[in-house]
Design a protein around this motif. Structure first.
Motif, short mmCIF file in Angstrom:
data_model
loop_
_atom_site.label_atom_id
_atom_site.label_comp_id
_atom_site.label_asym_id
_atom_site.label_seq_id
_atom_site.Cartn_x
_atom_site.Cartn_y
_atom_site.Cartn_z
N ASN A 131 0.82 -1.21 0.00
CA ASN A 131 0.00 0.00 0.00
C ASN A 131 0.86 1.26 0.00
N ILE A 145 -16.58 3.56 -9.22
CA ILE A 145 -15.91 2.36 -8.73
C ILE A 145 -16.96 1.33 -8.38
N GLU A 146 -17.00 0.23 -9.15
CA GLU A 146 -17.94 -0.86 -8.91
C GLU A 146 -19.37 -0.34 -8.81
N HIS A 158 -20.36 2.68 -8.03
CA HIS A 158 -20.52 3.80 -7.10
C HIS A 158 -19.91 5.06 -7.72
N TYR A 203 -4.80 4.04 2.27
CA TYR A 203 -6.20 3.92 1.85
C TYR A 203 -6.64 5.20 1.15
N LEU A 212 -16.80 5.52 0.82
CA LEU A 212 -16.28 4.24 0.37
C LEU A 212 -14.77 4.24 0.61
N LEU A 221 -11.25 2.38 0.43
CA LEU A 221 -10.59 1.33 -0.34
C LEU A 221 -9.09 1.36 -0.07
N PRO A 222 -8.43 0.21 -0.08
CA PRO A 222 -6.96 0.22 0.02
C PRO A 222 -6.37 0.91 -1.20
N TYR A 224 -5.77 -0.81 -4.51
CA TYR A 224 -6.88 -1.12 -5.40
C TYR A 224 -6.80 -0.33 -6.70
N ASN A 246 -6.79 -2.59 -10.19
CA ASN A 246 -8.17 -2.79 -10.64
C ASN A 246 -8.60 -1.65 -11.56
#
Length: 427
Positions: A184, A205-206, A208, A219, A230, A232-233, A236, A240
């Motif tokens: 990270n 994102i997904e 959202h 993060y 939301l 997220l690390p 990501y 992704n």
């Protein structure tokens, strides 16, 4: 009471005097800087002085306490212990002051770059880099300060030599344990340099939709449109796929589809579309197009494309266009709204069609009857080479008269007439 403790008490009055004197000097320095800043106001200098106020109040007393030990007659072990304690405090205060200084530099850089401006791409890029690197520098300062404090103890230095001797096994264990954290942190450095995301970026994102609210070393916080967060690390965003609507510019195209009847006046609707955009504050005047993009069984599809300065105003413009366009069509062209088509047949025409269908059915029945009657008058089929009659399959009719003729033609003969007498003998 031990002799060492008595040596500590002997140095206590001088240390207290130095502490009070240092606090007074720090107070005077802070007042003087405030007075200078009041005569020549500067927002950046004000923020820097506010952040450095705490370290200044702590540094001056510690320096005076360390200098006062030259005028105190104490034993060498007591003086070494007191100096060691003051040195540890000095390392902590210096690390604190450096961290606050880095934050002050960050404030000075970001003072001239605000992300609430209309064209904030450069500001968002700079803020992202400065915030991430500031966190990295603060972590490095804290690690160095902790190492300096620990290695100031002789026992820790000896333990450190043993640790270095067995560094192979420990490094493997530490590497496995810290793999997520290290990945990270490395991802955070990559994001600060390559910047696939920046502060206040609009991302999807997904499923959202939201804005990047915070980027830390481990993060990322995304503020969703309904004010949820939301988290997220940060790795990501390296491994992704995601959508970034403001990667290069904030402007975006909005698209609206409307289904209308084929009788809709396309030129009139186009004029109304341009009129709606001209009166809307959310249109930037760059793109405005209306096209017929699809033809269906009962409707045609109109696509409206318009540009906006950012995604939020684009959403508002899309909703405004839908509302005003539907209201316009309801008031002036209600017949072009989508409807189901049906053809109504008059009752007189329907009756004639029924009679025609009945006549056609009766003609088919007469033809079947004629065919069966002719078949009944035909002579019986000749026998084949094996002495067996050849059978032909005939489909059975459906109406009563044809059924009767069919049965008569297919029944076997009960008697043969030869010379007027029957071959059947009485039993």
């Amino acid at each position: 009471m031990s002799s060492l403790f008595r040596e500590y008490l002997k140095a206590l009055p001088a240390l207290l005097v130095a502490l009070v004197l240092g606090i007074a000097i720090a107070f005077l320095v802070i007042r003087f800087t405030r007075w200078i800043n009041a005569r020549h106001p500067n927002s950046v200098r004000t923020a820097a002085l506010r952040r450095l106020r705490g370290p200044t109040r702590s540094l001056a007393p510690l320096l005076l306490m360390l200098a006062s030990l030259h005028y105190v007659k104490v034993s060498v072990p007591a003086e070494v212990d007191i100096r060691h304690a003051i040195a540890i405090l000095l390392v902590g205060v210096v690390a604190w002051g450096l961290a606050r200084l880095v934050e002050a530099i960050e404030d000075a850089i970001l003072y001239y770059y605000h992300i609430d401006a209309a064209d904030n791409l450069k500001a968002r890029r700079l803020q992202t880099q400065v915030r991430v690197f500031r966190r990295i520098i603060v972590v490095v300062i804290a690690l160095i300060a902790t190492a300096v404090v620990l290695f100031s103890f002789p026992s820790v230095r000896l333990a450190g030599a043993g640790v270095l001797a067995s560094a192979g096994i420990i490094s493997i264990i530490a590497g496995i344990a810290s793999k997520p954290v290290a990945s990270n942190v490395i991802a955070g450095i990559q994001i600060a340099i390559s910047q696939p995301i920046r502060l206040d970026d609009v991302v999807v994102i997904e499923g959202h939709w939201g804005r990047i609210e915070e980027i830390s070393l481990t993060y990322v916080v995304v503020r969703v449109w309904d004010l949820r967060r939301l988290v997220l690390p940060i790795s990501y965003f390296i491994s992704n796929p995601f959508e970034n609507w403001t990667k290069t510019t904030a402007d975006i195209l909005g698209i609206v589809h409307i289904e209308l009847d084929y009788t809709a006046p396309v030129p009139v609707i186009r004029e109304q579309f341009l009129s709606i955009l001209a009166s809307s504050p959310d249109w930037d005047g760059s793109v405005a197009r209306m096209q017929v993009t699809q033809l269906g069984a009962s409707t045609m599809q109109l696509r409206f494309v318009m540009s906006s300065p950012d995604s939020s105003r684009s959403w508002n413009l899309e909703c405004e266009l839908r509302e005003k366009m539907i209201l316009f069509l309801q008031q002036h062209y209600p017949q072009v709204l989508p409807r189901i088509r049906a053809e109504m047949v008059p009752s007189s025409l329907r009756t004639s069609l029924d009679v025609t269908e009945a006549q056609v059915g009766e003609d088919d029945a007469d033809a079947n009857r004629s065919q069966l009657f002719n078949a009944s008058l035909m002579p019986p089929p000749a026998a084949n080479t094996e002495g067996l009659p050849v059978q032909e399959s005939v489909s059975a009719p459906t109406d009563p008269l044809s059924t009767q003729l069919f049965n008569a033609s297919t029944m076997p003969a009960s008697s043969s007439k030869l010379g007027g007498r029957s071959d059947r003998r009485p039993t």
